[in-house]
Design a protein around this motif. Sequence first.
Motif, PDB file in Angstrom:
ATOM      1  N   ALA A  85       0.827  -1.206   0.000  1.00 38.82           N
ATOM      2  CA  ALA A  85       0.000   0.000   0.000  1.00 38.82           C
ATOM      3  C   ALA A  85       0.865   1.261   0.000  1.00 38.82           C
ATOM      4  N   THR A  86       1.923   1.253   0.803  1.00 40.29           N
ATOM      5  CA  THR A  86       2.803   2.429   0.861  1.00 40.29           C
ATOM      6  C   THR A  86       3.484   2.673  -0.474  1.00 40.29           C
ATOM      7  N   LEU A  87       3.980   1.602  -1.113  1.00 41.16           N
ATOM      8  CA  LEU A  87       4.635   1.747  -2.412  1.00 41.16           C
ATOM      9  C   LEU A  87       3.678   2.348  -3.447  1.00 41.16           C
ATOM     10  N   LEU A  88       2.467   1.826  -3.480  1.00 40.17           N
ATOM     11  CA  LEU A  88       1.520   2.272  -4.494  1.00 40.17           C
ATOM     12  C   LEU A  88       1.079   3.715  -4.260  1.00 40.17           C
ATOM     13  N   ILE A  89       0.836   4.070  -3.008  1.00 36.92           N
ATOM     14  CA  ILE A  89       0.426   5.443  -2.701  1.00 36.92           C
ATOM     15  C   ILE A  89       1.534   6.423  -3.068  1.00 36.92           C
ATOM     16  N   ASP A  90       2.760   6.110  -2.657  1.00 37.57           N
ATOM     17  CA  ASP A  90       3.879   7.008  -2.965  1.00 37.57           C
ATOM     18  C   ASP A  90       4.072   7.151  -4.475  1.00 37.57           C
ATOM     19  N   VAL A 135      -5.064   2.167  -6.066  1.00 38.90           N
ATOM     20  CA  VAL A 135      -4.905   3.493  -5.474  1.00 38.90           C
ATOM     21  C   VAL A 135      -5.508   4.521  -6.430  1.00 38.90           C
ATOM     22  N   LEU A 136      -6.270   5.444  -5.885  1.00 33.58           N
ATOM     23  CA  LEU A 136      -6.807   6.562  -6.654  1.00 33.58           C
ATOM     24  C   LEU A 136      -6.448   7.846  -5.913  1.00 33.58           C
ATOM     25  N   ALA A 137      -5.642   8.668  -6.547  1.00 30.16           N
ATOM     26  CA  ALA A 137      -5.184   9.910  -5.920  1.00 30.16           C
ATOM     27  C   ALA A 137      -5.829  11.097  -6.612  1.00 30.16           C
ATOM     28  N   GLY A 138      -6.448  11.966  -5.810  1.00 29.92           N
ATOM     29  CA  GLY A 138      -6.973  13.213  -6.344  1.00 29.92           C
ATOM     30  C   GLY A 138      -8.382  13.160  -6.873  1.00 29.92           C
ATOM     31  N   LEU A 139      -9.061  12.009  -6.737  1.00 29.25           N
ATOM     32  CA  LEU A 139     -10.446  11.890  -7.179  1.00 29.25           C
ATOM     33  C   LEU A 139     -11.233  11.091  -6.150  1.00 29.25           C
ATOM     34  N   VAL A 164      -7.659   2.450  -2.454  1.00 32.79           N
ATOM     35  CA  VAL A 164      -7.322   3.412  -1.414  1.00 32.79           C
ATOM     36  C   VAL A 164      -7.361   4.798  -2.051  1.00 32.79           C
ATOM     37  N   CYS A 165      -8.187   5.687  -1.523  1.00 35.21           N
ATOM     38  CA  CYS A 165      -8.321   7.032  -2.076  1.00 35.21           C
ATOM     39  C   CYS A 165      -7.494   8.009  -1.242  1.00 35.21           C
ATOM     40  N   VAL A 166      -6.615   8.733  -1.889  1.00 37.52           N
ATOM     41  CA  VAL A 166      -5.743   9.669  -1.184  1.00 37.52           C
ATOM     42  C   VAL A 166      -5.862  11.044  -1.830  1.00 37.52           C
ATOM     43  N   ARG A 167      -5.599  12.053  -1.029  1.00 42.68           N
ATOM     44  CA  ARG A 167      -5.631  13.416  -1.520  1.00 42.68           C
ATOM     45  C   ARG A 167      -4.443  13.662  -2.435  1.00 42.68           C
ATOM     46  N   GLU A 207     -16.200  25.782  16.526  1.00 45.28           N
ATOM     47  CA  GLU A 207     -16.883  25.671  15.238  1.00 45.28           C
ATOM     48  C   GLU A 207     -15.919  25.585  14.061  1.00 45.28           C
ATOM     49  N   ALA A 208     -14.617  25.596  14.321  1.00 47.52           N
ATOM     50  CA  ALA A 208     -13.647  25.481  13.237  1.00 47.52           C
ATOM     51  C   ALA A 208     -13.636  24.034  12.725  1.00 47.52           C
ATOM     52  N   LEU A 209     -13.400  23.903  11.417  1.00 51.27           N
ATOM     53  CA  LEU A 209     -13.310  22.568  10.827  1.00 51.27           C
ATOM     54  C   LEU A 209     -11.880  22.079  10.870  1.00 51.27           C
ATOM     55  N   ARG A 210     -11.724  20.811  11.142  1.00 49.97           N
ATOM     56  CA  ARG A 210     -10.415  20.161  11.072  1.00 49.97           C
ATOM     57  C   ARG A 210     -10.542  18.901  10.231  1.00 49.97           C
ATOM     58  N   LEU A 211      -9.476  18.599   9.511  1.00 53.86           N
ATOM     59  CA  LEU A 211      -9.456  17.409   8.681  1.00 53.86           C
ATOM     60  C   LEU A 211      -8.630  16.335   9.368  1.00 53.86           C
ATOM     61  N   VAL A 212      -9.191  15.135   9.471  1.00 51.30           N
ATOM     62  CA  VAL A 212      -8.494  13.998  10.073  1.00 51.30           C
ATOM     63  C   VAL A 212      -8.363  12.916   9.007  1.00 51.30           C
ATOM     64  N   GLU A 213      -7.155  12.568   8.653  1.00 55.58           N
ATOM     65  CA  GLU A 213      -6.916  11.512   7.660  1.00 55.58           C
ATOM     66  C   GLU A 213      -6.306  10.312   8.372  1.00 55.58           C
ATOM     67  N   LEU A 214      -6.899   9.145   8.164  1.00 50.04           N
ATOM     68  CA  LEU A 214      -6.490   7.923   8.843  1.00 50.04           C
ATOM     69  C   LEU A 214      -6.038   6.897   7.818  1.00 50.04           C
ATOM     70  N   TRP A 215      -5.086   6.089   8.200  1.00 51.15           N
ATOM     71  CA  TRP A 215      -4.706   4.944   7.376  1.00 51.15           C
ATOM     72  C   TRP A 215      -4.036   3.911   8.257  1.00 51.15           C
ATOM     73  N   SER A 216      -3.922   2.721   7.718  1.00 54.72           N
ATOM     74  CA  SER A 216      -3.226   1.639   8.400  1.00 54.72           C
ATOM     75  C   SER A 216      -2.100   1.165   7.506  1.00 54.72           C
ATOM     76  N   PRO A 217      -0.945   0.855   8.070  1.00 53.65           N
ATOM     77  CA  PRO A 217       0.121   0.301   7.231  1.00 53.65           C
ATOM     78  C   PRO A 217      -0.286  -1.001   6.576  1.00 53.65           C
ATOM     79  N   TYR A 218      -1.333  -1.650   7.093  1.00 51.26           N
ATOM     80  CA  TYR A 218      -1.789  -2.936   6.559  1.00 51.26           C
ATOM     81  C   TYR A 218      -3.198  -2.742   6.023  1.00 51.26           C
ATOM     82  N   ALA A 219      -3.278  -2.041   4.891  1.00 60.42           N
ATOM     83  CA  ALA A 219      -4.596  -1.672   4.374  1.00 60.42           C
ATOM     84  C   ALA A 219      -5.253  -2.795   3.594  1.00 60.42           C
ATOM     85  N   ALA A 220      -4.558  -3.913   3.398  1.00 55.88           N
ATOM     86  CA  ALA A 220      -5.157  -5.012   2.654  1.00 55.88           C
ATOM     87  C   ALA A 220      -6.028  -5.847   3.575  1.00 55.88           C
ATOM     88  N   PRO A 221      -6.904  -6.725   3.020  1.00 50.03           N
ATOM     89  CA  PRO A 221      -7.719  -7.594   3.863  1.00 50.03           C
ATOM     90  C   PRO A 221      -6.867  -8.470   4.769  1.00 50.03           C
TER      91      PRO A 221
END
Length: 869
Positions: free
Chosen positions: A16-21, A51-55, A174-177, A260-274
């Motif tokens: 997952a890390t290789l593909l995202i990077d 992996v889908l980045a940006g959509l 895996v969808c990433v910004r 009332e401020a918005l915050r973004l929380v992005e979560l992931w696991s190093p083991y994103a596969a089943p």
Amino acid sequence: MTGSAEDAHRTAGQLATLLIDASEEAIGVAGGHSGGIYLRSGTPGLLRLAVLAGLPGPLFRPWWRMHVDRPFPVADSYRLGVQVVLPNATETMRRYPQFAAGLPFQFGSLYVPVVGGGITYGVLTVLRPSAADAAELMHHRDRLVVLAEDLGAALLRLENGRGGPLVAWDGEPVCVRPPGTRPPAGRAGGFAWDPVTDVVTVDERLPALLGVPAEQFGPGVHALAQALAPADPSRVLAALRETAAGRPPPLPLYVRAEDEALRLVELWSPYAAPSPPGTPSGAHPVRGFVVDPGPGAAADAAADLLPDGILCLDRLGVIHYANPRAAQLLQRPRAELLGRSLWEGVPWLNQPTCEDHLRGALLSPDPVRFHVARPAVEGAVPPPEEEAGGTPYEGAWLDVCVFPGPDVLACTFRPANRVAEAAGLRPPAEPDETVPEEAPRAVSLAPLYRPIVLAIALTEAVTARQVAAVVMRELLPAFGGRRLAIYLLQDRHLYLAWENGFPKGFLAPFEGVGLDAHLPGVETLTSGRPLFFDSMQQLTEAYPGIPLDATRGARAFLPLIASGRPVGSCILGFDVPRTFSTEERAVLTALAGLIAHAMEKAQRYESEAALARGLQQALLPRRLSAHPQVDTAGRYLPGTQGMEVGGDWYDVVEAGDGLALVIGDVQGHGVSAAATMGQLRSAVRAFALGDRPPDEVLSGINHLLIDLDPGQFASCCYIRLDPVSGLARAANAGHPPPLLRHPDGHTDVVDLPGGVVLGVDPHARYPVTELLIEPGAVLALYTDGLVERPGVDIDEGITALRVALARAGASAARPGRRPLAGVADRLTAKARHTADRPDDIALLLATRRVAARNHRRGGSHPLHPPTPT
């Protein structure tokens, strides 16, 4: 957790890390705004978007899976191992019309196969702004190639690592910004949570970012959730636990702080596969970071005063700003909009028509404008301008504009009642299975471009089976159908041509029914009117006693009529009751006409193909001329594209005291190619029976083909073999070179200096080459269909055949046995099991028997090198 399970988890995390990077780096090097990686899956022939980045992933769900035989750039890049560069929409439509019809927007794209150690793992793709031509993207392509090579090498190391499983992807993407929208380091803080020990660690920036002391993060996940989102800790806690279970949220979370401020929380696991078997539930470590979007109070306050509704989305479709007017027009509280995806915050926007416009805004630089019908919401109070004399509020039309940017999308909403009324449109009601016939209907579920996609796909289908497969693949998913039956008319009876999804044997009673039967599939054809039934109850009321399957869903019966001629009928089945809107009925009726024309064309094709096959079978030799000292074996496989039959042929003819071995290939397919092949074969036999030299044989049929002037040319290889001495004299006219397997197993490509193809130059000359065929050697003649594949050099195919002959021909000439037929079967086995053969295949094998007697030179002797004469 066992050691093997730990290894599998570690490998999955590394993958997952290789593909995202790699996907994020690819967007940067190619000047794109989004991209991703398709990877092979556990299902043969199926690629999955890893992996889908940006959509936003949900918006592009139809492209999550890709079969390698589809006419799409990703499939071609993977299957053929080629780089595909599509600079703009025009070039995309020219080369990949089905792909362009599904995404008819102004963008360019690049596709590079990811290969490591000769293994194709997947395809790296980037979507980017349009370019004038491919030359503008060559520099970007070259940088992508380097990146894909590095990724392929890394995947090969990962696969070869200790305990590493097969590198494949079988889950959701895996969808990433996109990397361009990552916030500056000073505005983000990171954390980690180990669910086994419930230990939370944070970096030094997170406490300052959240404005809480470091000790407040406490010993466990509950304190972490409270610190991250004091206003909604349960939502963050649920997301953390889902991520620990190997199911990270597909999109970042936007949460609201106490101020009332918005915050973004992005979560992931190093083991994103089943999780592999034996993994404790919720045992994956979780990592994340928190982003403060920064001060925007002044801008927000100004936007709050505007008369139009305004939403601001990031490129993953998450809403991070909504003014009060937007909440009023969309009839959703701001708290239910902020921090959620557009289709989660406004569920009634989750329809294909709106999705198509949003895809356009994400993929092209131009603003998008459309009208959408807002359904009535129970208890909702309409805006003042939508109240009309106290009449009940039933919904309204909204004018929507989407303005794309590199990092965000701005959406404006305003009432559009007058525009809608002028167009004759009516707002829909909330979807409900119990809505009566006269109630307002939901807008069409089928995207407007679906008829175009189906029409393009049908142009490539030539058999009835292929037409039905296209309908199953392209039509049913657009309307939510699960079952399909196509009946074709023959001798005033309907016969089943294709069915999918119905219980086994259920359709048997309807096979061969006459046109006088009281059945909806018959009456839709005889009347020419489509029949729609929202439920099985409606069907049984109209046709009492009709057999039903176990489902209670809807049915659509469509007449297949082409140019006024009845072709058959099509049945679409749905698992649940549903209504068919006026738009859907019109689209389905139009599509039935397309299907009918395609089926009629397929029937004509199959009739002509049957004629051509019969002609060709009559022209090919039923029995090869025999000789006591020579074994021969021939094989012919028709192509499975186009007319399925062509001009390939082979023959073995008595030539004096020897044998003539001949193979040829007439250009083209169909009846014309088969007829030309028959004339050439007859001419070759006549020349061979007269024991004419090979050069005279080829010169003679060259002049014959020029005199016939069929508008075709042909290649041919002619070899005259003396069975006693083993001396062979060969001439070649533009045909692939023969192969010769020596008794010791060494196999050569026989280099024959030949002339041009037949039928082109009346003055062409065809030099003769002499070679010696030892007892036990195997001579192989073949046509290019056996060694040629699109996108692959023919020399590679010849090399592969040479290796296969070396392995398969070990016992070809053993005394007392006739194993040459088995060798021919092994050499054509792969082609026989290939469903998609673009060309015909012919193969002719010959060997001199080891036990031959009375030959002029006893025993075996070294092969003489070819000698031109």
